[in-house]
Design a protein around this motif. Structure first.
Motif, short mmCIF file in Angstrom:
data_model
loop_
_atom_site.label_atom_id
_atom_site.label_comp_id
_atom_site.label_asym_id
_atom_site.label_seq_id
_atom_site.Cartn_x
_atom_site.Cartn_y
_atom_site.Cartn_z
N ASP A 47 40.41 38.84 47.21
CA ASP A 47 39.21 38.35 46.74
C ASP A 47 39.53 37.74 45.29
O ASP A 47 39.30 38.31 44.11
CB ASP A 47 38.13 39.57 46.39
CG ASP A 47 36.85 38.81 45.65
OD1 ASP A 47 36.70 37.75 45.75
OD2 ASP A 47 36.33 39.71 44.88
N THR A 48 40.47 36.76 45.25
CA THR A 48 40.97 35.95 44.35
C THR A 48 40.78 34.55 44.33
O THR A 48 41.22 33.64 43.48
CB THR A 48 42.52 36.30 44.40
OG1 THR A 48 43.08 35.63 45.42
CG2 THR A 48 42.82 37.67 43.92
N ILE A 49 40.08 34.15 45.30
CA ILE A 49 39.62 32.66 45.69
C ILE A 49 38.72 32.21 44.45
O ILE A 49 37.63 32.70 44.44
CB ILE A 49 39.30 32.44 46.67
CG1 ILE A 49 40.70 32.63 47.92
CG2 ILE A 49 38.81 30.89 47.08
CD1 ILE A 49 40.27 32.66 49.40
N SER A 50 38.89 30.99 43.82
CA SER A 50 37.95 30.58 42.75
C SER A 50 36.65 30.05 43.42
O SER A 50 35.57 29.76 42.71
CB SER A 50 38.66 29.77 41.83
OG SER A 50 39.10 28.47 42.41
N HIS A 51 36.86 29.12 44.62
CA HIS A 51 35.74 28.38 45.15
C HIS A 51 34.38 29.32 45.42
O HIS A 51 34.65 30.47 46.17
CB HIS A 51 36.15 27.88 46.55
CG HIS A 51 35.04 27.13 47.18
ND1 HIS A 51 34.35 26.17 46.61
CD2 HIS A 51 34.55 27.27 48.38
CE1 HIS A 51 33.50 25.46 47.22
NE2 HIS A 51 33.57 26.30 48.60
N SER A 114 54.07 45.10 43.54
CA SER A 114 54.01 45.46 42.36
C SER A 114 52.42 45.84 42.06
O SER A 114 51.55 45.28 42.65
CB SER A 114 54.42 44.34 41.28
OG SER A 114 53.43 43.22 41.34
N PRO A 115 52.44 46.69 41.07
CA PRO A 115 51.02 47.12 40.63
C PRO A 115 50.14 46.03 40.38
O PRO A 115 50.55 44.93 39.98
CB PRO A 115 51.02 48.06 39.40
CG PRO A 115 52.61 48.69 39.53
CD PRO A 115 53.35 47.50 40.28
N PHE A 116 48.77 46.09 41.10
CA PHE A 116 47.72 45.16 40.73
C PHE A 116 46.41 45.66 40.41
O PHE A 116 46.07 46.79 40.67
CB PHE A 116 47.59 44.44 42.31
CG PHE A 116 46.52 43.51 42.28
CD1 PHE A 116 46.65 42.09 41.76
CD2 PHE A 116 45.24 43.90 42.96
CE1 PHE A 116 45.35 41.34 41.91
CE2 PHE A 116 43.92 43.07 42.95
CZ PHE A 116 44.38 41.71 42.28
N THR A 117 46.00 44.98 39.20
CA THR A 117 44.84 45.14 38.70
C THR A 117 43.80 43.98 38.69
O THR A 117 44.31 42.89 38.23
CB THR A 117 45.10 45.84 37.30
OG1 THR A 117 45.95 46.77 37.00
CG2 THR A 117 43.77 46.03 36.62
N LYS A 118 42.63 44.06 38.88
CA LYS A 118 41.53 43.08 38.75
C LYS A 118 40.50 43.52 38.01
O LYS A 118 39.94 44.59 38.45
CB LYS A 118 41.21 42.60 40.13
CG LYS A 118 40.43 41.31 40.26
CD LYS A 118 40.05 40.65 41.41
CE LYS A 118 38.92 41.68 42.26
NZ LYS A 118 38.44 41.16 43.59
N LEU A 119 40.34 42.78 36.88
CA LEU A 119 38.99 43.17 36.17
C LEU A 119 38.14 41.66 36.14
O LEU A 119 38.31 40.49 36.25
CB LEU A 119 39.39 43.22 34.53
CG LEU A 119 40.42 44.33 34.40
CD1 LEU A 119 40.76 44.29 33.02
CD2 LEU A 119 39.88 45.82 35.06
N THR A 135 33.41 45.14 37.00
CA THR A 135 34.15 45.79 38.35
C THR A 135 35.89 45.85 37.96
O THR A 135 36.33 44.84 37.22
CB THR A 135 33.99 44.94 39.60
OG1 THR A 135 32.70 44.94 39.78
CG2 THR A 135 34.89 45.76 40.66
N ALA A 136 36.32 46.98 38.22
CA ALA A 136 37.87 47.24 37.77
C ALA A 136 38.37 47.76 39.12
O ALA A 136 37.89 48.94 39.67
CB ALA A 136 38.03 48.33 36.60
N LYS A 151 38.41 51.66 43.02
CA LYS A 151 37.62 50.79 42.50
C LYS A 151 36.63 51.42 41.55
O LYS A 151 35.79 52.32 41.90
CB LYS A 151 37.02 49.94 43.82
CG LYS A 151 35.77 48.92 43.23
CD LYS A 151 35.42 48.41 44.66
CE LYS A 151 34.17 47.59 44.33
NZ LYS A 151 33.33 47.07 45.50
N PHE A 152 36.33 50.73 40.53
CA PHE A 152 35.06 51.26 39.71
C PHE A 152 34.22 49.90 39.62
O PHE A 152 34.61 49.00 39.11
CB PHE A 152 35.35 51.54 38.20
CG PHE A 152 34.28 52.17 37.21
CD1 PHE A 152 33.85 53.20 37.16
CD2 PHE A 152 34.18 51.02 36.23
CE1 PHE A 152 33.06 53.46 36.60
CE2 PHE A 152 33.15 51.26 35.17
CZ PHE A 152 32.54 52.49 35.39
N ASP A 153 32.90 50.16 39.77
CA ASP A 153 31.75 49.20 39.75
C ASP A 153 30.82 49.81 38.96
O ASP A 153 30.12 50.71 39.43
CB ASP A 153 31.48 48.93 41.18
CG ASP A 153 30.81 47.72 41.31
OD1 ASP A 153 30.58 46.86 40.26
OD2 ASP A 153 30.65 47.00 42.43
#
Length: 751
Positions: A47-51, A114-119, A135-136, A151-153
């Motif tokens: 879930d990293t697509i901008s469209h 490698s460790p991955f973080t998405k905020l 969401t983290a 996942k924290f939401d």
């Protein structure tokens, strides 16, 4: 100070090593979902697509296909019937919150180099009426086999209308182990939803005809039917899937991501060898009387068996595999470093051996599978204040509570175990296609309030079945799964699901023709058979089984970016809620709710076309859906749903990607289902005079950006508020928010 007068820094570490200081950490993120029954891994897209990122924030769906009560995180129901999901057939109260609750089959497991973080954060409004959603996500690997993360939401919608706030919380931890013979996946999650119920506004004319009132009302000032009423859902889930496989090993080429990871590991090994050599050289030099540390050492980066030079201060150290510690007459310090030379030679040989980039792959021929799924649910409908005569019936009066208060509580837990044997396609003489056989045991427990306190039910069931699947090859794939209830409460149930797809070249591209379908013969869910509360009550254990036949065909052609979908459904004994009330000057009173089954078969036809166009920087994407139900009383649906998106795509300064445009949602008028707060679900209208919604376009204007690992947008939603007919309702008596400025951000970190 060394013998030449140079200042030394004993104990300092070199922060930029001579080898690998500019080495990029590989991102290497792969994700997959899991089949809930068998634990099969299904490749997915991160879930990293901008469209369309700007539309992911809406409860009413990315393309506006859901009915909802208007606020962020509020209950919703899909207007496209064939796209409706039912995460829990037993605990129906969480189904309207699939915007927030992630089913097991949609949860994304991770494997990362490698460790991955998405905020991710989006916001609108202010402290009085705004919406916030944060969401983290974090993912990490311990070696190539073990992946883990959390996942924290958190969602908080204050609401633009009175008594409408929502507050949702989710915390999920997961891990996976991907060994050759043994694989396992674990999800542990907790969910909490708290929704303040206002019952809708007292009169739709506050929105449609505000000129009929002597005063002008802000949205927060419009009267609503209820206040101090809440729905609360709590859910804890543990899902565990494991398998042990028998098979054989074979050599196969590495994937590009695996090659990237291998190169990264080799570079790290060489870097570590240089670091150890520098430490050895310093120790040897110190033994020879030099006051030096690692910062004073430079080691040549060439590999091989030739002597290497290391510069220590103003002196040159000869590093090779044969010399011993001594001070020569020429003043050169000869330092023994055989281990360093040997390590470089070994690394060089290893690099030569790995140029073929092959790996050992274990092929699982036969697998033994076990999945465990435990769920615990609690639902409370609580009201401290209810208008007089709001409910038609009162079945349970508790002296502990005031006459206008309610405390309806139900609990449910379930434990499901599935055992399966899988034969991989192409490697068994007994099954050329993939074959699975399985057995599932369900234990379900329910509690409901009654006049004596609490009533409880226990249900056991045993089902058996099998699956035949073909996934290999490029042209034809198919799968069919059958499950049959043989013991317990599910005795007599039948579930047969299947699909097939055919892929063939056409004008230098691939045309895909696919078909899916199912036949379900099943008992209505528990809460359709039993429900006991203060104002709603029904018991009918002998309800007829539901029969549902579904067939769907899909045509997808990438070259013209065209997708066609046609579906046909036949539903016998369709089971649904029906809500009724009387309209008065005080609003909607004498509310009632019953469970009904359609006496005959309902036929439903669905046709959908999706078409995308690109003209240079101009893009136009549209989806048109047509539905026709033969029983609009039991299954009301809008005839036409439309979504269209027109935008310009360009780059700013060659690095900032931008989509700037507007999109619109529209559906034709129909007798939409009511939302019933006391049951927390949608119900068809049972009154003679029904309320229709629709024939109103909802338009958003946006700018959506993508810069390296960051997505962000700014949007004005419902920009046409106050224009035209003003019939902006997504459920009867629940108006959509007006014109709102929204912003959102998603940031990915690889470290």
């Amino acid at each position: 100070m060394d013998p030449q007068g140079n200042v030394t820094r004993r104990g300092d570490r070199n922060q930029t090593d001579s080898l690998g200081s500019d080495k990029e950490i590989p991102k290497g993120l792969s994700v997959w979902t899991l089949d809930r029954r068998f634990g099969d891994r299904i490749s997915a897209v991160p879930d990293t697509i901008s469209h369309m990122f700007m539309n992911s924030i809406f409860t009413n769906g990315v393309r506006g296909e859901f009915n909802t009560t208007g606020n962020l995180g509020s209950p919703r129901e899909n207007r496209i019937f064939i796209d409706r999901k039912s995460e829990s057939r037993d605990f129906i109260f969480t189904n309207p919150y699939d915007f927030f609750i992630t089913p097991v089959e949609d949860f994304r497991f991770t494997n990362t180099l490698s460790p991955f973080t998405k905020l991710t954060y989006n916001n609108c409004g202010d402290r009085t009426n705004g919406e916030d959603h944060f969401t983290a996500q974090f993912a990490v690997n311990a070696g190539k086999r073990i992946g883990a993360g959390f996942k924290f939401d958190y969602l908080y919608g204050r609401g633009y209308y009175s008594a409408q706030s929502t507050s949702h919380f989710n915390y999920t931890m997961y891990t996976s182990y991907l060994g050759d013979r043994y694989q396992a996946h674990l999800i542990a999650t907790t969910n909490h939803q708290k929704i303040m119920e206002n019952g809708g506004i007292t009169s739709d004319m506050y929105i449609t005809h505000p000129e009929a009132f002597n005063e002008s009302y802000q949205t927060s000032e419009i009267p609503t039917m209820l206040e101090r009423n809440w729905n609360r859902n709590d859910n804890q889930r543990i899902f565990f899937s494991q398998r042990y496989s028998l098979g054989f090993n074979r050599k196969v080429p590495m994937t590009p991501k695996e090659i990237e990871a291998k190169k990264f590991a080799m570079a790290s090994e060489k870097e570590e060898a240089v670091r150890k050599a520098k430490e050895k050289a310093v120790k040897d030099a110190q033994k020879a009387g030099l006051d030096v540390n690692e910062n004073d050492v430079e080691v040549a980066k060439s590999f091989g068996g030739r002597p290497q030079d290391a510069k220590i201060g103003e002196r040159t150290t000869r590093v090779d595999s044969t010399t011993t510690d001594s001070l020569s007459s020429s003043g050169r310090i000869q330092v023994s470093s055989k281990a360093f030379a040997d390590s470089l030679i070994a690394a060089s040989k290893k690099a030569a051996e790995d140029t073929s980039w092959l790996k050992n792959e274990y092929v699982p021929v036969t697998s033994f599978i076990h999945t465990l799924d435990f769920n615990n649910y609690t639902r409370i409908y609580q009201a401290y204040q209810t208008p007089q005569d709001y409910y038609l019936d009162t079945f349970k009066a508790d002296e502990k509570y005031a006459p206008d208060s309610i405390f309806d509580k139900t609990r449910h837990w379930s434990l499901r175990n599935t055992f399966a044997i899988s034969l991989l396609e192409g490697f068994n003489k007994w099954a050329k296609a993939g074959l699975k056989v399985f057995a599932t045991h369900d234990l379900r427990h329910f509690t409901l309030p009654d006049s004596a306190g609490v009533s409880s039910w226990n249900e056991n069931s045993l089902t058996v079945g099998g699956q035949l699947v073909k996934t290999q090859g490029r042209t034809l794939h198919y799968n069919v799964t059958g499950e049959f209830g043989v013991l317990g409460k599910n005795l007599g149930e039948i579930h047969v699901d299947g699909g097939v797809d055919l892929n063939f070249p056409l004008f230098k591209d691939t045309m895909t023709l696919a078909a899916t379908g199912f036949y379900h013969h099943e008992r209505p869910a528990f809460y359709y058979r039993h429900y006991q509360s203060r104002h709603f009550w029904w018991d009918d254990e002998d309800m007829p089984f539901i029969d549902h036949i579904h067939a769907q065909g899909i045509l997808n052609y990438q070259k013209t970016r065209t997708r066609l979908r046609v579906a046909y459904d036949i539903i016998k004994n369709h089971t649904y809620f029906a809500a009724g009330y009387n309209t008065s000057d005080q609003g909607r009173l004498y509310n009632s709710l019953v469970v009904r089954q359609a006496s005959g078969a309902i036929n439903l036809i669905t046709a959908e076309v999706a078409q995308d166009f690109t003209f240079g920087p101009l893009n136009w994407e549209s989806v048109l859906t047509f539905q026709k139900s033969t029983n609009k009383e039991a299954l009301p649906l809008p005839s036409i749903n439309v979504y269209t998106n027109l935008y310009l795509r360009f780059k700013i300064a060659h690095v900032l990607k931008c989509d700037f445009g507007a999109d619109a949602r529209f559906f034709t008028k129909y007798d939409a289902p009511e939302y019933v707060p006391a049951i927390g679900s949608f119900a068809v209208q049972a009154n003679d005079e029904k309320v229709q919604i629709g024939n109103y376009p909802m338009i958003n204007v946006y700018a959506n950006f993508h810069l390296q690992h960051t997505r962000f947008f700014i949007m004005m939603s419902h920009i046409n508020a106050g224009q035209g007919t003003r019939d902006y309702f997504l459920a009867p008596h629940y108006p959509l928010n007006g014109r709102v400025l929204r912003m959102g951000l998603s940031w990915n970190f690889y470290n």
